[in-house]
Scaffold this motif. Structure first.
Motif, PDB file in Angstrom:
ATOM      1  N   SER A 171     -85.652   6.685 -79.299  1.00  0.00           N
ATOM      2  CA  SER A 171     -84.334   7.306 -79.114  1.00  0.00           C
ATOM      3  C   SER A 171     -84.445   8.826 -79.143  1.00  0.00           C
ATOM      4  CB  SER A 171     -83.384   6.833 -80.217  1.00  0.00           C
ATOM      5  OG  SER A 171     -82.111   7.435 -80.069  1.00  0.00           O
ATOM      6  N   ASP A 172     -83.837   9.478 -78.172  1.00  0.00           N
ATOM      7  CA  ASP A 172     -83.828  10.945 -78.109  1.00  0.00           C
ATOM      8  C   ASP A 172     -82.968  11.487 -79.246  1.00  0.00           C
ATOM      9  OD1 ASP A 172     -83.646  13.655 -77.423  1.00  0.00           O
ATOM     10  OD2 ASP A 172     -83.535  13.234 -75.275  1.00  0.00           O
ATOM     11  N   ARG A 173     -83.487  12.455 -79.980  1.00  0.00           N
ATOM     12  CA  ARG A 173     -82.772  12.997 -81.141  1.00  0.00           C
ATOM     13  C   ARG A 173     -81.677  13.985 -80.743  1.00  0.00           C
ATOM     14  NH1 ARG A 173     -83.073   9.398 -84.357  1.00  0.00           N
ATOM     15  NH2 ARG A 173     -81.990  10.832 -85.756  1.00  0.00           N
ATOM     16  N   ARG A 174     -81.642  14.383 -79.497  1.00  0.00           N
ATOM     17  CA  ARG A 174     -80.675  15.394 -79.061  1.00  0.00           C
ATOM     18  C   ARG A 174     -79.356  14.762 -78.624  1.00  0.00           C
ATOM     19  NH1 ARG A 174     -84.262  17.824 -74.397  1.00  0.00           N
ATOM     20  NH2 ARG A 174     -84.514  15.564 -74.152  1.00  0.00           N
ATOM     21  N   VAL A 175     -78.263  15.491 -78.819  1.00  0.00           N
ATOM     22  CA  VAL A 175     -76.962  15.108 -78.258  1.00  0.00           C
ATOM     23  C   VAL A 175     -76.817  15.848 -76.934  1.00  0.00           C
ATOM     24  CG1 VAL A 175     -74.465  15.181 -78.556  1.00  0.00           C
ATOM     25  CG2 VAL A 175     -75.941  14.696 -80.526  1.00  0.00           C
ATOM     26  N   LYS A 176     -76.555  15.104 -75.872  1.00  0.00           N
ATOM     27  CA  LYS A 176     -76.491  15.707 -74.544  1.00  0.00           C
ATOM     28  C   LYS A 176     -75.159  15.371 -73.884  1.00  0.00           C
ATOM     29  CE  LYS A 176     -80.133  15.861 -71.866  1.00  0.00           C
ATOM     30  NZ  LYS A 176     -81.232  15.506 -70.923  1.00  0.00           N
ATOM     31  N   ILE A 177     -74.513  16.392 -73.302  1.00  0.00           N
ATOM     32  CA  ILE A 177     -73.246  16.207 -72.603  1.00  0.00           C
ATOM     33  C   ILE A 177     -73.456  16.452 -71.116  1.00  0.00           C
ATOM     34  CG2 ILE A 177     -70.859  16.981 -72.383  1.00  0.00           C
ATOM     35  CD1 ILE A 177     -70.958  17.864 -75.299  1.00  0.00           C
ATOM     36  N   GLN A 178     -73.031  15.479 -70.292  1.00  0.00           N
ATOM     37  CA  GLN A 178     -73.171  15.582 -68.843  1.00  0.00           C
ATOM     38  C   GLN A 178     -71.879  15.125 -68.183  1.00  0.00           C
ATOM     39  OE1 GLN A 178     -76.800  12.976 -69.256  1.00  0.00           O
ATOM     40  NE2 GLN A 178     -77.523  14.213 -67.544  1.00  0.00           N
ATOM     41  N   GLY A 179     -71.647  15.614 -66.958  1.00  0.00           N
ATOM     42  CA  GLY A 179     -70.489  15.171 -66.191  1.00  0.00           C
ATOM     43  C   GLY A 179     -69.224  15.918 -66.527  1.00  0.00           C
ATOM     44  N   THR A 180     -68.246  15.828 -65.638  1.00  0.00           N
ATOM     45  CA  THR A 180     -66.994  16.575 -65.796  1.00  0.00           C
ATOM     46  C   THR A 180     -65.767  15.694 -65.586  1.00  0.00           C
ATOM     47  OG1 THR A 180     -67.091  17.242 -63.463  1.00  0.00           O
ATOM     48  CG2 THR A 180     -68.054  18.757 -65.072  1.00  0.00           C
ATOM     49  N   GLY A 181     -65.933  14.396 -65.700  1.00  0.00           N
ATOM     50  CA  GLY A 181     -64.803  13.499 -65.488  1.00  0.00           C
ATOM     51  C   GLY A 181     -63.750  13.617 -66.573  1.00  0.00           C
ATOM     52  N   SER A 182     -62.606  13.008 -66.329  1.00  0.00           N
ATOM     53  CA  SER A 182     -61.493  13.089 -67.283  1.00  0.00           C
ATOM     54  C   SER A 182     -61.653  12.116 -68.445  1.00  0.00           C
ATOM     55  CB  SER A 182     -60.171  12.821 -66.559  1.00  0.00           C
ATOM     56  OG  SER A 182     -60.173  11.527 -65.977  1.00  0.00           O
ATOM     57  N   LYS A 183     -62.479  11.092 -68.282  1.00  0.00           N
ATOM     58  CA  LYS A 183     -62.709  10.109 -69.331  1.00  0.00           C
ATOM     59  C   LYS A 183     -64.063  10.354 -69.984  1.00  0.00           C
ATOM     60  CE  LYS A 183     -58.886   7.896 -68.362  1.00  0.00           C
ATOM     61  NZ  LYS A 183     -57.731   7.904 -69.287  1.00  0.00           N
ATOM     62  N   THR A 184     -64.106  10.227 -71.312  1.00  0.00           N
ATOM     63  CA  THR A 184     -65.338  10.474 -72.059  1.00  0.00           C
ATOM     64  C   THR A 184     -65.954   9.165 -72.550  1.00  0.00           C
ATOM     65  OG1 THR A 184     -64.593  12.662 -72.791  1.00  0.00           O
ATOM     66  CG2 THR A 184     -66.333  11.601 -74.090  1.00  0.00           C
ATOM     67  N   ILE A 185     -67.202   8.942 -72.157  1.00  0.00           N
ATOM     68  CA  ILE A 185     -67.966   7.769 -72.588  1.00  0.00           C
ATOM     69  C   ILE A 185     -69.101   8.242 -73.487  1.00  0.00           C
ATOM     70  CG2 ILE A 185     -69.358   5.799 -71.867  1.00  0.00           C
ATOM     71  CD1 ILE A 185     -66.437   5.614 -71.021  1.00  0.00           C
ATOM     72  N   VAL A 186     -69.252   7.604 -74.633  1.00  0.00           N
ATOM     73  CA  VAL A 186     -70.382   7.878 -75.509  1.00  0.00           C
ATOM     74  C   VAL A 186     -71.457   6.831 -75.251  1.00  0.00           C
ATOM     75  CG1 VAL A 186     -71.200   7.985 -77.901  1.00  0.00           C
ATOM     76  CG2 VAL A 186     -69.011   9.012 -77.287  1.00  0.00           C
ATOM     77  N   LEU A 187     -72.655   7.293 -74.955  1.00  0.00           N
ATOM     78  CA  LEU A 187     -73.793   6.411 -74.711  1.00  0.00           C
ATOM     79  C   LEU A 187     -74.725   6.476 -75.920  1.00  0.00           C
ATOM     80  CD1 LEU A 187     -75.690   4.662 -72.960  1.00  0.00           C
ATOM     81  CD2 LEU A 187     -76.505   6.783 -71.886  1.00  0.00           C
ATOM     82  N   ILE A 188     -74.859   5.363 -76.638  1.00  0.00           N
ATOM     83  CA  ILE A 188     -75.760   5.304 -77.789  1.00  0.00           C
ATOM     84  C   ILE A 188     -77.152   4.972 -77.277  1.00  0.00           C
ATOM     85  CG2 ILE A 188     -76.257   4.205 -79.997  1.00  0.00           C
ATOM     86  CD1 ILE A 188     -73.288   3.624 -80.304  1.00  0.00           C
ATOM     87  N   ASP A 189     -78.065   5.918 -77.444  1.00  0.00           N
ATOM     88  CA  ASP A 189     -79.410   5.830 -76.894  1.00  0.00           C
ATOM     89  C   ASP A 189     -80.334   5.070 -77.838  1.00  0.00           C
ATOM     90  OD1 ASP A 189     -81.922   6.180 -75.860  1.00  0.00           O
ATOM     91  OD2 ASP A 189     -81.944   8.366 -76.018  1.00  0.00           O
ATOM     92  N   CYS A 190     -80.603   3.815 -77.498  1.00  0.00           N
ATOM     93  CA  CYS A 190     -81.558   3.001 -78.258  1.00  0.00           C
ATOM     94  C   CYS A 190     -82.898   2.925 -77.536  1.00  0.00           C
ATOM     95  CB  CYS A 190     -81.002   1.592 -78.460  1.00  0.00           C
ATOM     96  SG  CYS A 190     -79.510   1.523 -79.467  1.00  0.00           S
ATOM     97  N   GLY A 191     -83.039   3.745 -76.507  1.00  0.00           N
ATOM     98  CA  GLY A 191     -84.207   3.712 -75.632  1.00  0.00           C
ATOM     99  C   GLY A 191     -83.734   3.597 -74.197  1.00  0.00           C
ATOM    100  N   VAL A 192     -82.720   4.384 -73.879  1.00  0.00           N
ATOM    101  CA  VAL A 192     -81.980   4.229 -72.626  1.00  0.00           C
ATOM    102  C   VAL A 192     -82.834   4.540 -71.397  1.00  0.00           C
ATOM    103  CG1 VAL A 192     -81.076   6.612 -72.634  1.00  0.00           C
ATOM    104  CG2 VAL A 192     -79.805   4.796 -71.460  1.00  0.00           C
TER     105      VAL A 192
END
Length: 343
Positions: free
Chosen positions: A152-173
């Motif tokens: 799992s990546d230790r960093r928090v990364k924000i991508q995209g500019t849509g109006s809805k926010t999805i949180v992706l929990i990285d277990c080895g994505v």
């Protein structure tokens, strides 16, 4: 140079080395996929495993540049093939498979009868193995470790500019899960497996729990997070390991499969219909007990194991296969759209 593949039961096979020459050990598994070795080798779900490819010709189209990989490095401990081709021909090829393995210090052995190995694992079950050259080493069971924490990546990364926010929990994505979500015009926040998503100063419209390696019960902190997500009635989608984590968080149970599902040709039936989808899969564990309030969504047409669950009332769903494919068929990419309609 020659190397040896030694199984825990004593079976020993000698093969020609075409990768990095160092001893390694792990769980021996097989994949029946015909293509997609760059994507498979970089899938974090293979962490700690020695991968046997049953398709006889491997290496013929080389290795593409890094942007086409599913993570930043090779995750298999070693690669076993029947016939290695050292003269790749493809317009995207940047290097040979042998060059790549040596660069990333991953052993590769050419052992003629990989189908025999696959049949052995199918009949007797997955088992521990090691690749040795000059110096012997002990067997290692990766399923006793928290592999999710390792990939799992230790960093928090924000991508995209849509109006809805999805949180992706990285277990080895896998990267194509991110691509598939971003393609649907959402704002994506990727967090580590053990991150407190409720500490984010964001309105969370939905959560995706990714694929990943090993025993899902090791991902205890992710399971606790998903329990809170369910309590708050936040829409959730689990993929592969995420299917198992959702089941555990909701009160279900998981178990280890005899030899797992690893290929791009696994048939899955949509429960309640006669529709069968051909899917990409890579897992060694499965949901054995479906939690209360959920029902089976998909089942495997080969062995009738669970391939997905969906809640009878709330927007909670998960699948055991990979809707993002890469490699493999994209027949089930609609799963992302179905999830996002709940947002």
């Amino acid at each position: 140079m020659f190397g040896k593949l030694i199984l825990k039961d004593g079976t020993t096979l000698t093969g020609n080395s075409f990768g990095y020459e160092k001893a390694c050990s792990g769980e021996l598994v097989f994949s029946t996929g015909m293509v997609g070795y760059p994507e498979s080798l970089t899938d974090p779900s293979y962490e700690g495993q020695i991968l046997v490819l049953t398709y006889p010709i491997v290496g013929n189209y080389g290795v593409p540049e890094k942007k086409f990989w599913e993570s930043t490095k090779i995750h298999v401990s070693a690669l076993i093939v029947s016939q290695y081709i050292n003269t790749p021909s493809h317009f995207q090829s940047q290097m040979s498979l042998a060059q790549w393995l040596k660069k990333e210090k991953v052993p590769g052995l050419e052992i003629a009868d990989t189908r025999m190995l696959a049949e052995k694992l199918r009949d007797e079950g997955a088992q521990l193995a090691k690749v040795v050259f000059n110096k012997d080493i002990e067997f290692y069971d990766p399923n006793k470790d928290n592999l999710v924490d390792q990939v799992s990546d230790r960093r928090v990364k924000i991508q995209g500019t849509g109006s809805k926010t999805i949180v992706l929990i990285d277990c080895g994505v896998k990267k194509n899960i991110k691509r598939s979500l971003l393609h649907r015009n959402i704002r994506l926040i990727t967090v580590p497996w053990d991150y407190d998503i409720f500490s984010l100063k964001e309105k969370i419209n939905g959560v995706v729990v990714s694929n990943g390696p090993g025993d899902p019960k090791m991902a205890d902190k992710t399971i606790e997070t998903v329990k809170k997500i369910l309590t708050k009635k936040i829409p959730i989608l689990g993929i592969c390991l995420g299917n198992q984590i959702l089941a555990l968080a909701a009160g279900g149970d998981t178990y280890k499969l005899k030899f797992g599902h690893r290929s791009q040709n696994q048939p899955c039936l949509l429960v309640g219909s006669s529709r069968c989808y051909i899917t990409t899969q890579n897992h060694g564990f499965a949901v054995g007990k479906i939690p209360k309030g959920f029902k089976a969504w998909f089942v495997n047409a080969n062995d009738n194991t669970n391939e997905g669950i969906i809640h009878e009332k709330y927007p909670f769903m998960s699948i055991q296969f990979h809707p993002e494919a890469c490699p493999g068929p994209v027949d089930t990419e609609w799963i992302f759209d179905k999830f996002l309609t709940n947002i």
